[in-house]
Design an enzyme around this catalytic site. Structure first.
Site, mmCIF file in Angstrom:
data_model
loop_
_atom_site.group_PDB
_atom_site.id
_atom_site.type_symbol
_atom_site.label_atom_id
_atom_site.label_comp_id
_atom_site.label_asym_id
_atom_site.label_seq_id
_atom_site.Cartn_x
_atom_site.Cartn_y
_atom_site.Cartn_z
ATOM 1 C CB CYS A 2 -0.861 0.026 1.246
ATOM 2 S SG CYS A 2 -1.752 -1.495 1.534
ATOM 3 N NE ARG A 27 4.424 1.863 -1.260
ATOM 4 C CZ ARG A 27 5.390 1.738 -0.373
ATOM 5 N NH1 ARG A 27 6.576 2.222 -0.635
ATOM 6 N NH2 ARG A 27 5.173 1.135 0.776
ATOM 7 C CD1 TRP A 74 -0.797 -4.802 -4.300
ATOM 8 C CD2 TRP A 74 -0.061 -5.923 -2.519
ATOM 9 N NE1 TRP A 74 -0.099 -5.890 -4.738
ATOM 10 C CE2 TRP A 74 0.364 -6.600 -3.673
ATOM 11 C CE3 TRP A 74 0.294 -6.447 -1.278
ATOM 12 C CZ2 TRP A 74 1.115 -7.766 -3.636
ATOM 13 C CZ3 TRP A 74 1.046 -7.612 -1.232
ATOM 14 C CH2 TRP A 74 1.447 -8.258 -2.398
ATOM 15 C CG ASN A 100 0.932 1.415 3.921
ATOM 16 O OD1 ASN A 100 -0.196 1.536 3.468
ATOM 17 N ND2 ASN A 100 2.008 1.942 3.360
ATOM 18 N N GLY A 101 0.292 -2.241 6.362
ATOM 19 C CA GLY A 101 0.764 -3.286 7.271
ATOM 20 C C GLY A 101 -0.346 -4.287 7.555
ATOM 21 C CD GLU A 460 18.637 -10.003 -10.660
ATOM 22 O OE1 GLU A 460 18.342 -10.752 -9.715
ATOM 23 O OE2 GLU A 460 18.077 -8.915 -10.857
ATOM 24 C CE LYS A 464 15.269 -8.976 -12.132
ATOM 25 N NZ LYS A 464 15.453 -8.088 -11.034
ATOM 26 C CD GLU A 467 10.973 -9.514 -10.098
ATOM 27 O OE1 GLU A 467 12.126 -9.400 -10.552
ATOM 28 O OE2 GLU A 467 10.482 -8.719 -9.287
ATOM 29 C CG HIS A 483 23.854 -33.908 -10.071
ATOM 30 N ND1 HIS A 483 24.464 -35.127 -9.866
ATOM 31 C CD2 HIS A 483 24.847 -33.035 -10.346
ATOM 32 C CE1 HIS A 483 25.784 -34.985 -9.984
ATOM 33 N NE2 HIS A 483 26.038 -33.725 -10.278
ATOM 34 C CE LYS A 580 12.059 -0.879 -6.677
ATOM 35 N NZ LYS A 580 12.839 -1.809 -7.533
HETATM 36 O O1 M6R Z 1 14.513 -3.703 -1.425
HETATM 37 P P1 M6R Z 1 15.175 -5.053 -1.380
HETATM 38 O O2 M6R Z 1 16.427 -5.126 -2.174
HETATM 39 O O3 M6R Z 1 15.356 -5.566 0.010
HETATM 40 O O4 M6R Z 1 14.120 -6.036 -2.071
HETATM 41 C C1 M6R Z 1 14.336 -7.410 -2.089
HETATM 42 C C2 M6R Z 1 13.429 -8.097 -3.090
HETATM 43 O O5 M6R Z 1 12.085 -7.927 -2.724
HETATM 44 C C3 M6R Z 1 13.644 -7.559 -4.504
HETATM 45 O O6 M6R Z 1 14.969 -7.653 -4.909
HETATM 46 C C4 M6R Z 1 12.765 -8.301 -5.513
HETATM 47 O O7 M6R Z 1 13.196 -9.628 -5.648
HETATM 48 C C5 M6R Z 1 12.795 -7.539 -6.827
HETATM 49 N N1 M6R Z 1 11.465 -7.276 -7.275
HETATM 50 C C6 M6R Z 1 13.579 -8.233 -7.880
HETATM 51 O O8 M6R Z 1 13.462 -7.641 -9.123
#
Ligand code: M6R
Length: 585
Positions: A2, A27, A74, A100-101, A460, A464, A467, A483, A580
């Site tokens: 949120c 966000r 959210w 938020n929370g 990584e 990407k 995601e 394996h 985010k």
């Molecule tokens: O703000 P942070 O680096 O702690 O966030 C960690 C993860 O939530 C963040 O890297 C997430 O995996 C990203 N969306 C990756 O693109």
């Protein structure tokens, strides 16, 4: 997660809040609302959907009054609809709040509210808080005291903004969810993140855990556990333009293209103090999540190989099950936002056991920085897109500099400083990666493989892709295929091999051969002609110094994921179900 914005000043609050909420778009949210107070009357509009649609339908930015709050929700408790959207009010329309929370003791609060004869209208935990406040107010007739008493009853995580119709004040509280305060001239702001307020102010302070604060247009009064505390604002160098798309179709693409600059800024810093601090420890234990975790894995490889310092990397949410209490061990917490609940919780646990904390974040003044004994930064500027791109490469660069600071290899540090030039060159591959994305349209499973530093790079790349395209992507250490994962390979399944020249190349050729024998389609990123000759789709890379492998090789993978998402008509900036800043554990 949120988004919250609060305003108190001379301007029309709803217009300011509406604009600021737009900057928290990244966000992710499913409903939104704004409430203002004018002449002791509450005005509130909210609905499910996108901000601009809600604006078109009910003109939320036109509510009257110079004090107010806004929220993008959210959904966690209750589906996204008008009733569950924030702000929430009490039954007399006197108090109003955004939250938020997650409130963990919501059942108990619900009983309390219902036994006072109040029936909540929404399914949210947040609404219960405002009824408890009203209940307390009916007893003490003092808004601040009622809020204070209510906060003492809350268990869980919260960033709260609360107002009462007869007070020119916003009451704020923080426990687990971030809340930043923006200082203006004769006006004050609060928000869940800095980019929301950058076009109004550069002066910020963060509320800390257990802070209770009262915001007026003249300033802020903060209390922590009953004691008044002073928190001077810090000046943030980010500009409002940095938080805009500036002609790019998406923030993701803009941020991929900002990498040379982000790397330059990050590599310019002097890490002398951080190196001296880290040198005191015999071992390093990294805690981080997602992309930051991958950056941590690259550091492990470098610091063990070059500085001979043992290093462990643990996904932050798993730390508590794996912790070792060893005062010779330094906890290195990596987080772009500095607000990730899992990382903060691991850090607080380690601190509680007397361990020292070094933090690497992108946000000056974030919660993680304040928890840490020592902090250093990526200077990547605000990253708006949910997917981390420029912050990953900047983290790897900052960590590589730390590793070479610890090994005392000045020459290697100089190699790291060449990262911006390499990345600039590799960004010329945008057209090639777009064409490749066209070729790969329709594929549903992707396997990324690598060895040594190329393995976290492959991880990584896979992250990407999954995601932002929602396609199945997995990364394996190339030697691990035989394996188990080889059984998944079929004709045409794309294998993306991250295979730079050097000590791993010949073994990678062997692993590529294993995949070819199962008729998989091999895409190989390499500067090694023998590797490239094995590939169905060779992606020619320049020769790069070893520590730059993750930084340079991840860029085509970022571009590939981006272009596939665009071709699939998905919004890469706002992947479904993701936020985010993940401020809940
Ligand atoms: O703000 P942070 O680096 O702690 O966030 C960690 C993860 O939530 C963040 O890297 C997430 O995996 C990203 N969306 C990756 O693109």
């Amino acid at each position: 997660m949120c988004g919250i914005v609060g305003y108190i000043g001379e301007k029309q609050a709803a217009a300011v809040i509406y604009e600021c909420l737009g900057y928290l778009d990244y966000r992710g949210y499913d409903s939104a609302g704004i409430a203002t107070v004018e002449n002791e009357k509450l005005h509130l509009k909210k609905d499910a959907g996108r901000l601009h649609d809600i604006e078109k339908k009910m003109s939320i930015s036109k509510l009257p009054g110079t004090m107010g709050m806004g929220h993008t929700r959210w959904a966690t408790h209750g589906v996204p609809n008008m009733v569950n959207a924030h702000p929430h009010t009490d039954s007399k329309n006197e108090f109003c709040l955004v939250h938020n929370g997650v409130i963990e003791n919501f059942r108990k609060l619900k009983e309390e509210v219902e036994s006072a004869g109040i029936t909540p209208v929404s399914d949210t935990d947040s609404e219960l808080i405002v009824h408890v406040i009203q209940n307390e107010y009916s007893k003490c007739k003092n808004a601040e005291e009622a809020v204070r008493r209510t906060i003492a009853k809350l268990q869980g995580s919260f960033a709260l903004v609360i107002m009462h119709i007869s007070e020119r004040k916003l009451f704020l509280a923080r426990n687990g969810s971030p809340l930043v305060i923006g200082f203006g001239n004769g006006e004050m702001f609060c928000a869940s993140d800095v980019p929301a307020l950058l076009h109004h102010t550069k002066r910020f302070t963060y509320l800390e855990e257990n802070d209770f604060a009262v915001l007026t247009k003249e300033g802020i009064r903060i209390e922590n556990k009953g004691k008044q505390v002073e928190r001077k604002p810090v000046e943030i160098k980010w500009t409002a333009e940095m938080a805009r798309k500036e002609g790019y179709k998406h923030f993701t693409l803009k941020e991929i293209n900002e990498q040379p600059e982000a790397l330059r800024e990050t590599c310019e810093q002097d890490l002398g103090g951080v190196v001296a601090f880290a040198k005191k420890f015999r071992r390093i234990h990294i805690v981080a999540c997602g992309t930051s975790y991958h950056a941590g894995l690259t550091f492990k490889y470098l610091v063990q190989k070059h500085a001979k310092i043992p290093c462990e990397v643990t996904v932050a949410s798993e730390y508590s099950y794996a912790e070792i209490v060893d005062k010779d061990e330094l906890i290195l917490a990596i987080s772009q936002s500095g607000e990730t609940a899992d990382t903060l919780s691991a850090v607080r646990r380690a601190k509680g056991k007397g361990m020292k904390i070094l933090a690497l974040t992108n946000v000056v003044g974030s919660s993680l920085n304040r928890e840490a004994d020592m902090a250093f930064y990526t200077h990547a500027g605000p990253e708006i897109s949910v997917v981390a791109t420029k912050t990953f490469t900047s983290q790897v660069a900052a960590l590589a500099m730390l590793a070479f600071g610890l090994s005392g290899e000045k020459k290697m540090e100089e190699e790291v400083r060449k990262a911006p030039e390499f990345v600039k060159k590799i960004l010329e591959k945008q057209g090639e990666m777009e064409k490749l994305a066209e070729k790969l349209m329709g594929k549903e499973d992707f396997f990324f493989i690598g060895r040594a530093l190329a393995y976290p790079t492959a991880m990584e790349g896979a992250l990407k892709l999954k995601e932002i395209t929602y396609l199945h992507a997995e990364a394996y250490p190339a030697g691990e295929l035989k394996h188990g994962p080889l059984s998944l390979l079929e004709k045409g399944v794309p294998i993306i091999a991250v295979a730079p020249s050097g000590e791993t190349a010949s073994k990678m050729i062997g692993n590529i051969g294993e995949c070819k024998a199962r008729s998989a389609t091999i895409l190989a990123l390499s500067d090694d002609d023998e590797v490239l000759a094995e590939a169905d789709i060779p992606i020619k890379m320049p020769p790069v110094p070893e520590p730059l492998v993750p930084i340079v090789y991840v860029v085509p993978l970022q571009l590939l994921a981006y272009h596939l998402a665009v071709l699939m008509k998905l919004d890469p900036d706002k992947p479904r179900n993701l936020a985010k800043s993940v401020t809940v554990e």
